[in-house]
Design a protein around this motif. Structure first.
Motif, PDB file in Angstrom:
ATOM      1  N   MET A  79       0.824  -1.213   0.000  1.00  0.00           N
ATOM      2  CA  MET A  79       0.000   0.000   0.000  1.00  0.00           C
ATOM      3  C   MET A  79       0.852   1.254   0.000  1.00  0.00           C
ATOM      4  O   MET A  79       0.488   2.266  -0.576  1.00  0.00           O
ATOM      5  N   ASN A  80       2.030   1.177   0.647  1.00  0.00           N
ATOM      6  CA  ASN A  80       2.876   2.362   0.692  1.00  0.00           C
ATOM      7  C   ASN A  80       3.597   2.615  -0.607  1.00  0.00           C
ATOM      8  O   ASN A  80       4.105   3.705  -0.831  1.00  0.00           O
ATOM      9  N   SER A  81       3.699   1.580  -1.474  1.00  0.00           N
ATOM     10  CA  SER A  81       4.581   1.727  -2.632  1.00  0.00           C
ATOM     11  C   SER A  81       3.885   2.360  -3.825  1.00  0.00           C
ATOM     12  O   SER A  81       4.423   2.365  -4.918  1.00  0.00           O
ATOM     13  N   GLU A  82       2.705   2.889  -3.604  1.00  0.00           N
ATOM     14  CA  GLU A  82       1.943   3.437  -4.733  1.00  0.00           C
ATOM     15  C   GLU A  82       2.701   4.524  -5.479  1.00  0.00           C
ATOM     16  O   GLU A  82       2.769   4.542  -6.689  1.00  0.00           O
ATOM     17  N   THR A  83       3.271   5.455  -4.735  1.00  0.00           N
ATOM     18  CA  THR A  83       3.875   6.609  -5.409  1.00  0.00           C
ATOM     19  C   THR A  83       5.397   6.550  -5.438  1.00  0.00           C
ATOM     20  O   THR A  83       6.038   7.509  -5.815  1.00  0.00           O
ATOM     21  N   LEU A  84       5.966   5.432  -5.015  1.00  0.00           N
ATOM     22  CA  LEU A  84       7.425   5.405  -4.927  1.00  0.00           C
ATOM     23  C   LEU A  84       8.041   4.818  -6.179  1.00  0.00           C
ATOM     24  O   LEU A  84       7.468   3.961  -6.837  1.00  0.00           O
ATOM     25  N   SER A  85       9.252   5.253  -6.478  1.00  0.00           N
ATOM     26  CA  SER A  85       9.983   4.680  -7.612  1.00  0.00           C
ATOM     27  C   SER A  85      10.585   3.354  -7.175  1.00  0.00           C
ATOM     28  O   SER A  85      10.535   2.996  -5.999  1.00  0.00           O
ATOM     29  N   GLY A  86      11.204   2.642  -8.117  1.00  0.00           N
ATOM     30  CA  GLY A  86      11.746   1.315  -7.825  1.00  0.00           C
ATOM     31  C   GLY A  86      12.732   1.329  -6.673  1.00  0.00           C
ATOM     32  O   GLY A  86      12.641   0.547  -5.722  1.00  0.00           O
ATOM     33  N   LEU A  87      13.666   2.261  -6.717  1.00  0.00           N
ATOM     34  CA  LEU A  87      14.687   2.315  -5.669  1.00  0.00           C
ATOM     35  C   LEU A  87      14.067   2.682  -4.329  1.00  0.00           C
ATOM     36  O   LEU A  87      14.388   2.107  -3.286  1.00  0.00           O
ATOM     37  N   GLN A  88      13.131   3.629  -4.355  1.00  0.00           N
ATOM     38  CA  GLN A  88      12.477   4.038  -3.111  1.00  0.00           C
ATOM     39  C   GLN A  88      11.708   2.877  -2.500  1.00  0.00           C
ATOM     40  O   GLN A  88      11.656   2.716  -1.283  1.00  0.00           O
ATOM     41  N   GLN A  89      11.120   2.045  -3.382  1.00  0.00           N
ATOM     42  CA  GLN A  89      10.370   0.914  -2.859  1.00  0.00           C
ATOM     43  C   GLN A  89      11.297  -0.031  -2.123  1.00  0.00           C
ATOM     44  O   GLN A  89      10.978  -0.520  -1.034  1.00  0.00           O
ATOM     45  N   LYS A  90      12.463  -0.282  -2.718  1.00  0.00           N
ATOM     46  CA  LYS A  90      13.422  -1.203  -2.070  1.00  0.00           C
ATOM     47  C   LYS A  90      13.823  -0.667  -0.710  1.00  0.00           C
ATOM     48  O   LYS A  90      13.866  -1.393   0.277  1.00  0.00           O
ATOM     49  N   ILE A  91      14.118   0.634  -0.672  1.00  0.00           N
ATOM     50  CA  ILE A  91      14.542   1.238   0.591  1.00  0.00           C
ATOM     51  C   ILE A  91      13.426   1.140   1.613  1.00  0.00           C
ATOM     52  O   ILE A  91      13.646   0.822   2.783  1.00  0.00           O
ATOM     53  N   MET A  92      12.208   1.405   1.174  1.00  0.00           N
ATOM     54  CA  MET A  92      11.074   1.376   2.096  1.00  0.00           C
ATOM     55  C   MET A  92      10.911  -0.016   2.680  1.00  0.00           C
ATOM     56  O   MET A  92      10.704  -0.179   3.887  1.00  0.00           O
ATOM     57  N   VAL A  93      11.010  -1.024   1.823  1.00  0.00           N
ATOM     58  CA  VAL A  93      10.838  -2.391   2.307  1.00  0.00           C
ATOM     59  C   VAL A  93      11.963  -2.756   3.278  1.00  0.00           C
ATOM     60  O   VAL A  93      11.714  -3.363   4.324  1.00  0.00           O
ATOM     61  N   ASP A  94      13.189  -2.351   2.951  1.00  0.00           N
ATOM     62  CA  ASP A  94      14.303  -2.665   3.851  1.00  0.00           C
ATOM     63  C   ASP A  94      14.085  -2.060   5.220  1.00  0.00           C
ATOM     64  O   ASP A  94      14.291  -2.702   6.252  1.00  0.00           O
ATOM     65  N   ARG A  95      13.632  -0.802   5.202  1.00  0.00           N
ATOM     66  CA  ARG A  95      13.422  -0.136   6.493  1.00  0.00           C
ATOM     67  C   ARG A  95      12.329  -0.817   7.287  1.00  0.00           C
ATOM     68  O   ARG A  95      12.437  -0.997   8.505  1.00  0.00           O
ATOM     69  N   LEU A  96      11.264  -1.201   6.584  1.00  0.00           N
ATOM     70  CA  LEU A  96      10.133  -1.847   7.258  1.00  0.00           C
ATOM     71  C   LEU A  96      10.579  -3.164   7.885  1.00  0.00           C
ATOM     72  O   LEU A  96      10.258  -3.462   9.031  1.00  0.00           O
ATOM     73  N   LEU A  97      11.357  -3.933   7.121  1.00  0.00           N
ATOM     74  CA  LEU A  97      11.784  -5.225   7.639  1.00  0.00           C
ATOM     75  C   LEU A  97      12.722  -5.052   8.819  1.00  0.00           C
ATOM     76  O   LEU A  97      12.668  -5.804   9.788  1.00  0.00           O
ATOM     77  N   GLN A  98      13.574  -4.032   8.746  1.00  0.00           N
ATOM     78  CA  GLN A  98      14.490  -3.778   9.871  1.00  0.00           C
ATOM     79  C   GLN A  98      13.720  -3.455  11.131  1.00  0.00           C
ATOM     80  O   GLN A  98      14.033  -3.936  12.210  1.00  0.00           O
ATOM     81  N   LYS A  99      12.692  -2.619  10.949  1.00  0.00           N
ATOM     82  CA  LYS A  99      11.912  -2.218  12.117  1.00  0.00           C
ATOM     83  C   LYS A  99      11.262  -3.429  12.769  1.00  0.00           C
ATOM     84  O   LYS A  99      11.144  -3.508  13.984  1.00  0.00           O
ATOM     85  N   ILE A 100      10.831  -4.377  11.939  1.00  0.00           N
ATOM     86  CA  ILE A 100      10.158  -5.546  12.486  1.00  0.00           C
ATOM     87  C   ILE A 100      11.157  -6.469  13.170  1.00  0.00           C
ATOM     88  O   ILE A 100      10.880  -7.040  14.214  1.00  0.00           O
ATOM     89  N   GLN A 101      12.327  -6.582  12.535  1.00  0.00           N
ATOM     90  CA  GLN A 101      13.323  -7.498  13.102  1.00  0.00           C
ATOM     91  C   GLN A 101      13.719  -7.084  14.505  1.00  0.00           C
ATOM     92  O   GLN A 101      13.874  -7.895  15.389  1.00  0.00           O
ATOM     93  N   THR A 102      13.898  -5.759  14.690  1.00  0.00           N
ATOM     94  CA  THR A 102      14.394  -5.279  15.999  1.00  0.00           C
ATOM     95  C   THR A 102      13.290  -5.200  17.033  1.00  0.00           C
ATOM     96  O   THR A 102      12.137  -5.186  16.708  1.00  0.00           O
TER      97      THR A 102
END
Lengths: 241, 464
Positions: free
Chosen positions: A218-241
């Motif tokens: 849902m968050n990736s609607e307006t993001l470019s390819g690179l931004q999407q990758k960064i967003m997903v990485d950040r989300l996963l990091q937040k969950i891991q910790t």
């Protein structure tokens, strides 16, 4: 786009077009069969645009206009996610986020006979294919592919469904794989069904995975390819910790 | 009938089961934990007493208006408070236009009870003439988008609107002291309402599976929940109201837990409301200074107190340095929007004195050189130099207003009106030393760092 000579169709492909633009002149192209998809209309010799969006072309001869919105305009051949509203004698009434409810004939299943009509209660989620879509009429659906096989169509059990825009669902279905799905798939395992009508179904073994995937998409609607990758990485990091 | 069937929102069985399963492991579909609130955004409209609150996807607007009416027979000394809700059909496919449905009436009642029973708004101060005339305060709540938990969002909107509302001041006159004169805002500063405390509504949703409870349910969670309860509490530890209309049964310990949670949430939300209202008041005070720049001996009250003119400026100077850049830019935009309505007042005061000197006016300013300029009684009798000095010193107080365009134009500058935050102050600086502007300022200059602005403000204050 403004100053190019308008006769050649290549000049309009992948460009933004608005209603009223004439994108093809049939008098210059003889002996060719052209398939028109959504958003285009034929006025004798000229093909004009009805919907604002990007003009797309796929070999050998298909043209259509692509735009992103929240409502869905049914188009033949699309795979969509529908919610059963009611069942009648001849067909099920299914909501596919279009201007009218769609009909799903009770026999439109693989090996479907009068004896084994499935029972769907209200609220059942189905993955179906649009068979007929004429303006002003209720669209018709089917749970089989063109050759009559089941091919993944049918009821979707468990999981979680959410809605998005038609543009986002097209991006999720594009090939090569959309960056957000790729980034999520590297770390999590889940299954996903995307309907071109702006509905997405996600299923995984743990609810937290489903929630992460749903929110990331849902968050990736307006993001470019690179931004999407960064967003997903950040989300996963937040969950891991 | 067909259209209604098509457009109705439907929930799949998958979603229902999933929300309940996820809640069993304390997970919510938007990633919050069960006792967390969504992000609250509070915005204000152009007039006093209008607010716009966003709680996640839920969007509510509140308006407060007042009217002089006859009081009720049994309460001749008290004003009245009434709440009207409008559930716009654009908020949700199930909202119908016309008569308010059950949930609309319930929402109005919850908010009304929270304000009235707890005596949050002081109604006795609304009395003008005992037994004859009192102020009736009317709160209108418009639901623009239903993303779940309308009660809480509407309550916040109502409170914010009440805090920023200003009612006209009226005095008794006439031979027998029975004549009431209501003063328009230009003559006498309107007064705020007396609000003793802020009753905050906190909604809890209960689910069928063993004691699961969430705070601030979204639209999907509301469709799945078994019952709900709204607790209205304030920061003093009082419980103002509780509403539980049917739905699933809840144990006593759960209710006590909810009351404690509500008090805690009430504190954080009250803080947010107070911060937002304070920003609004500061901005309003700035606007007040501007409006009365051309007139004399102004009774400007900032935040309810009476302040003399130089103290005003001092307060405003401090206010400027504290304002963040965002607010400056917001004021920029606000000033741009308001230029059509406000500039007539402001430009009227200035242009009449500076018309002779200026040949080039900025875009927006040019349109309003007509009628309004003629009725300003003060500018004609003031000589242009002292007026310019006073304007310049006032101008530093609010450098982002488009009115700066006027002053710059007196130096025959060619700056864009909205980008004149920096050039304005520099222009007023050079007005003492002689015009030597480059006229090439861009938006970058308007966005200079805060310390420079403070430096300019203080240097100009010294200069004046």
């Amino acid at each position: 786009m403004e100053d190019k000579p308008s006769s050649s169709p290549m000049s309009f492909v992948d460009q933004i077009v608005v209603p009223g633009d004439v994108v093809l002149d049939l008098s210059t192209m003889t002996n060719q069969t052209i398939k028109l998809g959504g958003g285009l209309r034929q006025d004798s010799d000229a093909i004009s645009v009805m919907k604002a969006g990007k003009l797309r072309f796929s070999k050998p001869n298909k043209y259509w206009v692509e735009s992103s919105q929240k409502r869905y305009v049914p188009c033949v051949g699309d795979s969509v996610l529908g919610i059963v509203v009611d069942s009648k004698a001849e067909n099920f009434l299914v909501d596919i986020k279009g201007p009218a409810l769609a009909f799903l004939p009770v026999l439109a299943f693989e090996g479907g006979t009068r004896r084994n009509i499935p029972k769907f209660e209200g609220g059942t989620l189905l993955y179906v294919r649009v068979v007929k879509a004429n303006p002003g009429m209720n669209p018709e659906l089917s749970c089989t592919d063109a050759s009559g096989k089941a091919a993944e169509f049918g009821v979707l059990k468990d999981g979680y469904m959410f809605e998005c825009s038609t543009g986002l669902s097209r991006m999720l279905l594009s090939s090569p794989t959309c960056p957000v799905l790729e980034a999520l798939g590297n770390k999590l395992s889940f299954e996903i069904a995307v309907g071109l009508n702006g509905r997405v179904w996600v299923n995984a073994t743990s609810p937290s995975t489903v929630i992460i995937v749903a929110n990331a998409i849902m968050n990736s609607e307006t993001l470019s390819g690179l931004q999407q990758k960064i967003m997903v990485d950040r989300l996963l990091q937040k969950i891991q910790t | 009938m067909d259209a209604r069937l098509t457009n109705a929102w439907r929930m799949t069985v998958n979603e229902k089961k999933f929300i309940e399963t996820a809640l069993a492991s304390d997970l919510r579909i938007d990633g919050r934990n069960p006792l967390e609130y969504r992000k609250i955004t509070i915005k204000f409209g152009r007039e006093d007493g209008s607010s716009e609150v966003q709680l996640g996807q839920t969007h509510v607007m509140g308006f407060v208006t007042s009217q002089l009416v006859q009081p009720y027979r049994d309460r001749p000394n008290e004003g009245s408070l009434s709440i009207f809700t409008e559930f716009s059909p654009m908020a949700d496919p199930s909202f119908e236009p016309g008569r308010p449905g059950e949930s609309a009436v319930e929402l109005g009642r919850i908010i009304d009870r929270g304000l009235r029973e707890s005596r949050a708004v002081d109604t006795e101060s609304l009395c003008v003439l005992a037994g004859k005339l009192v102020w009736a305060i009317r709160i209108d709540l418009h639901i623009l988008d239903n993303g779940g938990n309308l009660v809480d969002a509407a309550n916040i909107a109502a409170l914010v609107a009440l805090l920023t509302f200003r009612r006209p001041e009226c005095t008794l006159g006439g031979e027998d002291g029975q004549q009431v004169m209501v003063h328009p805002p230009e003559v006498k500063e309107p007064l705020p309402l007396i609000v003793h405390h802020l009753p905050i509504a906190v909604t809890f949703a209960f689910f069928n599976s063993e004691h699961t409870m969430v705070v601030d349910p979204t639209h999907n969670e509301e469709a799945v929940m078994g019952g709900r309860m709204t607790v209205t509490a304030n920061t003093n530890g009082d419980i103002c109201a509780i509403q539980k209309a049917g739905g699933e049964g809840v144990t006593q310990s759960d209710i006590m837990r909810c009351l404690r949670l509500a008090s805690r949430n009430a504190e954080s939300i009250t803080k947010k409301i107070n911060d937002a209202v304070e920003t609004y008041n500061t901005e309003r005070a700035l606007r007040k200074i501007k409006r009365h720049s051309a007139s004399v001996a102004v009774d400007v009250s900032i935040s309810g107190g009476d302040v003399r003119e130089p103290e005003n400026k001092f307060f405003v100077h401090k206010g400027i340095s504290e304002l963040s850049r965002d607010q400056m830019e917001r004021l920029n935009l606000v000033s741009e929007e308001k230029c059509t309505s406000q500039s007539s007042d402001i430009n009227g005061g200035l242009s009449s004195s500076e018309q002779g000197r200026t040949s080039c006016q900025e875009g927006n300013a040019t349109n309003f050189l007509g009628g309004p300029s003629s009725w300003d009684p003060y500018s004609k009798g003031v000589d242009s130099d002292s007026l310019k000095v006073s304007l310049a010193s006032l101008g530093i107080s609010a450098p982002d207003k488009h009115k700066r365009g006027e002053q710059k134009s007196t130096q025959a500058m060619e700056d864009k009106v909205p980008e004149d935050a920096k050039p304005a102050t520099s222009a007023t600086d050079t007005s003492r030393t002689g015009p030597q502007m480059s006229g090439e300022k861009t938006l970058k200059d308007a966005v200079k760092p805060k310390d420079k602005r403070r430096k300019r403000a203080s240097s100009s204050m010294n200069a004046s």
